[in-house]
Scaffold this motif. Structure first.
Motif, short mmCIF file in Angstrom:
data_model
loop_
_atom_site.label_atom_id
_atom_site.label_comp_id
_atom_site.label_asym_id
_atom_site.label_seq_id
_atom_site.Cartn_x
_atom_site.Cartn_y
_atom_site.Cartn_z
N UNK A 1 25.60 -46.87 51.47
CA UNK A 1 25.93 -45.81 52.44
C UNK A 1 25.33 -44.46 52.02
N UNK A 2 25.01 -44.33 50.75
CA UNK A 2 24.35 -43.11 50.27
C UNK A 2 22.83 -43.16 50.36
N UNK A 3 22.30 -44.30 50.76
CA UNK A 3 20.86 -44.48 50.89
C UNK A 3 20.44 -44.05 52.30
N UNK A 4 19.48 -43.12 52.41
CA UNK A 4 19.07 -42.62 53.74
C UNK A 4 18.60 -43.71 54.70
N UNK A 5 18.14 -44.85 54.18
CA UNK A 5 17.68 -45.94 55.06
C UNK A 5 18.85 -46.61 55.80
N UNK A 6 20.07 -46.38 55.34
CA UNK A 6 21.20 -47.13 55.87
C UNK A 6 22.28 -46.23 56.50
N UNK A 7 21.90 -45.02 56.87
CA UNK A 7 22.91 -44.10 57.42
C UNK A 7 23.51 -44.59 58.72
N UNK A 8 22.81 -45.46 59.45
CA UNK A 8 23.33 -45.97 60.71
C UNK A 8 24.13 -47.26 60.55
N UNK A 9 24.31 -47.73 59.33
CA UNK A 9 25.00 -49.00 59.08
C UNK A 9 26.47 -48.77 58.76
N UNK A 10 27.29 -49.71 59.20
CA UNK A 10 28.72 -49.67 58.87
C UNK A 10 29.12 -50.80 57.91
N UNK A 11 28.22 -51.74 57.68
CA UNK A 11 28.41 -52.84 56.72
C UNK A 11 29.68 -53.66 56.98
N UNK A 12 29.86 -54.18 58.20
CA UNK A 12 31.09 -54.93 58.48
C UNK A 12 31.29 -56.16 57.60
N UNK A 13 30.20 -56.86 57.26
CA UNK A 13 30.38 -58.03 56.39
C UNK A 13 30.77 -57.60 54.98
#
Length: 183
Positions: A124-136
């Protein structure tokens, strides 16, 4: 205690799976979207292959004790469908031979939730993944620790000593399956 036996007896397999999945790369700055898709896909294939046979073999006595209705995770991939790379051809028929073996496979499934929490927190701190919520990877949210403690308690309290070998076989089967997935 069977949970400790599993941890120690499968440590080498666990470490090999982490190496295959490039787990250490998650904590470096060069983790990519492709790395994430590969990791998520490995987990999807694993659950697609094992979740139904494992849950089908677990008797009612485990239903309430393990809160099984909350432990199914395959549906969470629907929320991350764009990141799962699967043609459907990569799903395998694997025999799960008894309830104790199913518990060993579930040990691997549940153990991954602890790592999943750390993965989500780091990414979540990686700029590539700011749109992810990581439900799994956040399947239990704040309850991850308590769900793991509950699982360990039930394993240690309910599984009879004469079933330990079959539980270990199940955990090893899960790890070998993951190691056998194509890169």
């Amino acid at each position: 205690m069977i949970a400790d036996i599993l941890k120690h007896q499968t440590k080498e397999l666990h470490d090999r799976v982490e190496l295959k999945f490039n787990s250490s790369k998650i904590f470096q700055d060069d983790y990519t979207s492709d790395d994430y898709r590969k990791l998520l896909t490995f987990n999807y294939i694993f659950l697609k292959t094992f979740e139904q046979p494992v849950f089908r073999l677990l008797s009612e006595k485990y239903g309430d004790m393990l809160m099984l209705r909350h432990r199914r995770k395959l549906h969470l991939f629907d929320l991350e469908r764009e990141d799962v790379i699967s043609s459907g051809d990569d799903i395998h028929e694997i025999a799960v031979n008894c309830e104790a073996e199913a518990l060993g496979i579930l040990y691997v499934m549940e153990g991954s939730t602890l790592g999943g929490t750390m993965i989500a927190k780091k990414l979540e701190g990686n700029p590539l993944f700011t749109d992810k919520t990581f439900p799994y990877f956040r399947c239990y949210g704040e309850r991850t620790g308590s769900m793991w403690k509950n699982f360990r308690f039930v394993l240690n309290d309910v599984v009879r000593e004469e079933e330990h070998d079959q539980v270990l076989i199940g955990a090893e089967k899960a790890y070998h399956f993951l190691l056998g997935l194509p890169d």
